[in-house]
Every structure is written in C-alpha cells, then in structure tokens.
Design an enzyme around this catalytic site. Sequence first.
Site, PDB file in Angstrom:
ATOM      1  N   HIS A 145     -51.430  23.289 -21.149  1.00 16.22           N
ATOM      2  CA  HIS A 145     -51.327  24.606 -20.483  1.00 16.22           C
ATOM      3  C   HIS A 145     -49.884  24.976 -20.110  1.00 16.22           C
ATOM      4  CE1 HIS A 145     -55.601  25.075 -20.328  1.00 16.22           C
ATOM      5  NE2 HIS A 145     -55.795  24.061 -19.503  1.00 16.22           N
ATOM      6  N   ASP A 182     -59.662  20.023 -26.387  1.00 21.06           N
ATOM      7  CA  ASP A 182     -59.931  20.159 -24.957  1.00 21.06           C
ATOM      8  C   ASP A 182     -60.795  21.415 -24.751  1.00 21.06           C
ATOM      9  OD1 ASP A 182     -58.495  19.241 -22.102  1.00 21.06           O
ATOM     10  OD2 ASP A 182     -59.088  21.363 -22.137  1.00 21.06           O
ATOM     11  N   HIS A 184     -60.590  23.676 -22.673  1.00 20.69           N
ATOM     12  CA  HIS A 184     -59.800  24.845 -22.291  1.00 20.69           C
ATOM     13  C   HIS A 184     -58.814  25.206 -23.408  1.00 20.69           C
ATOM     14  CE1 HIS A 184     -60.935  22.758 -18.484  1.00 20.69           C
ATOM     15  NE2 HIS A 184     -61.326  23.988 -18.180  1.00 20.69           N
ATOM     16  N   ASP A 271     -63.178  17.231 -21.670  1.00 20.29           N
ATOM     17  CA  ASP A 271     -63.882  18.040 -20.672  1.00 20.29           C
ATOM     18  C   ASP A 271     -64.929  18.971 -21.290  1.00 20.29           C
ATOM     19  OD1 ASP A 271     -61.698  19.312 -21.789  1.00 20.29           O
ATOM     20  OD2 ASP A 271     -60.753  19.819 -19.883  1.00 20.29           O
TER      21      ASP A 271
HETATM   22 ZN   LIG Z   1     -59.188  21.042 -20.195  1.00 18.56          ZN
END
Ligand SMILES: [Zn+2]
Length: 334
Positions: A145, A182, A184, A271
């Site tokens: 991120h 991931d 996200h 996740d």
């Molecule tokens: Zn994540």
Amino acid sequence: MLGFFSSPTLVHHDTGPAHPERPDRLRAIHRALRASKLLSSPDPFPEFDLDLGLMPDYSATPLTELAPNPADESLPLLVHTPAMIEKMKTAISHGQAHLDPDTPVSPRSWEMALLSLGCVIDATAAVVSGKCRRALAASRPPGHHAEPDRAMGFCLLSNVAIAARHAQRHHGVGKVAIVDFDVHHGNGTQAAFDDDPSVLFISLHQHPRTCYPGTGYEWEIGVGKGVGTTLNIPMNPGGDDADYLREIDQKVLPKLNDYKPELLILSAGFDAHTDDPLAGMNASEDGFASITQRLTQAANTLCNGRVVSALEGGYNLRALARSFAKHANALAIT
Ligand SMILES: [Zn+2]
C-alpha cells in the site's frame, strides 16, 4: 533450493497489541515453519503460544535460511520521493505515533522498515544471481500500500516495488511481473509502475466497492506507455478457491504468457482466507497452495522458475501461519 529471508528482530516494529499488523504475525509464521519441519533451527520465540492444530510434515523439502541485510538508506529512493522519506524519518524520530490513521510507528520503525525491505531485496538478489532457485521473505512491515509519496495501510516502504526496480538497475533484469494476491488492492505497487511497461503488475483483490483501499477497478490499466501492463482483477466478496483459480487460469496466466517476464515476484498476502478478520473472501490454506502452484508453474515455463515471494497481509494468526507454510511448500515442490 528455496531461500528463506526473515529476522526475529522485525518484531521491533511495534504497532501496539490491538493492531492487526502486529509482531505476533512473525512469531506465528516462525512457529508454523518449524511445526511443518520446513525449518529445523530453534524457534526464536519459544515463549509464544499458538495452537496451530495438526501440521503437515514438509521435512523432505526444507527451506534454506539466509540472513538478510538491512537495505541501504538510499534504496527506498528507487521508488519513493525524498520528501516522503524525510517526512517518515522525521515523524518516527520525533516520536509521532502514526504515519496515517491505519499506520502506527514506534521508535525503531524506520530501522525495521529498512530490514523488512532488505529481506525482500536480498531474496530477489539471491534468485536473480542464481544463488537460490526461488526465495521467500517473511518480513514486516508489509509494503504494497505504500505509494511513491506516502506511507499508508500498515505499509512504510514499497518493498516489492523497490526490489523489482533494484533487480532491474543492479542485476540487469529486464521485464519483471508482480502478482499480488493479497485481499487488498496493491495500490502502492501499481502507482510505482503505472506508466512503466517494464513491470507488469497484476492484482487480485476483493472488489474496491467493498474493501480497503477502494482502488483496483478493472479500468485501471496503466497510463501512457504503461497502458496494458497493469491488470486489476476485483473479486466479489465471498469468492472462494475455485473463483481465484478460475481468474488465474482465465486472466493471470494468459497475461503472464503474453508478457514473458524474466522474473516473477509475488506479493503474498493471506488475508483472503475465510477466517481473516479484515476482509470477506473465502479462500483456504489449500487454495493458497494451489494459487502458488499455478503461478510457480508459469514461472517454470516463462522465466526459468525464478520466483520471489514477499509477505504482505494476513491477520488471523493461525490462518496466516498455516497458509504461509503451505505457500512455502508449494514454492519448494513445484
Ligand atoms: Zn491485505
């Protein structure tokens, strides 16, 4: 040989006991790698208590532990702006508690960010130099991120993006593919290579309408010369292993085949596991093994098996640790 880069020191990025991206993530992974006999060295966290349940025996294909070096202070500048780095260092040295609302820091966080980055850079260097066929980094803070001009979402430095750029600049690697599974969207990695066709970025993630950070729509395909070398695959909440494998077979593998990378880097977050508290996907531990196997098979065909995997998210300790061990084994045996 599968090289393993991690350091028990990385627990000193202290995010507080209630934060999902906490030091126990590292302890859990180290425990699972020993419980599954992928590592035989003494557990650096013998006091840590975690019920992993029954673990498989992977002693036939152990990891090779290699000591990481902290990244040189200049390396983050391969991706990040000098202003962003100065701001982060100043905030940490002045005792500021957060870099953004989601991203706590502690006095040793800059040092740990460089060590976490060093794990990924050294893993990449080990593979591109031929020292290891593949390499795996278990490090934190994570990176995907962190954008060129800001830290965010538990991430300080854009570890994978910097390692990819380092491989190009210092090891003569040409085209690099990064696959981020991931849950996200890997907004930071995407931003680093938006306009750069020498890095293919592919992200599979829970749909941005329903999940942090709210980016990663299909129409985000890169800009300028980089149009076509960003591929976003948003997944509907509740998607399971079959959904992931279908998207990989129908979209990811054809894209990798067309691109023909010289190196594959995985942003490996766990996740999307059904037990993860931060998202709503239903992947399983065996699903992560299958995802890993598919991508590694592609690397065997396309780039001499050169795969580097770097840990991103995963916040249920048991699910993270068990998934990580299966991921490591799949990297070792495929
Ligand atoms: Zn994540």
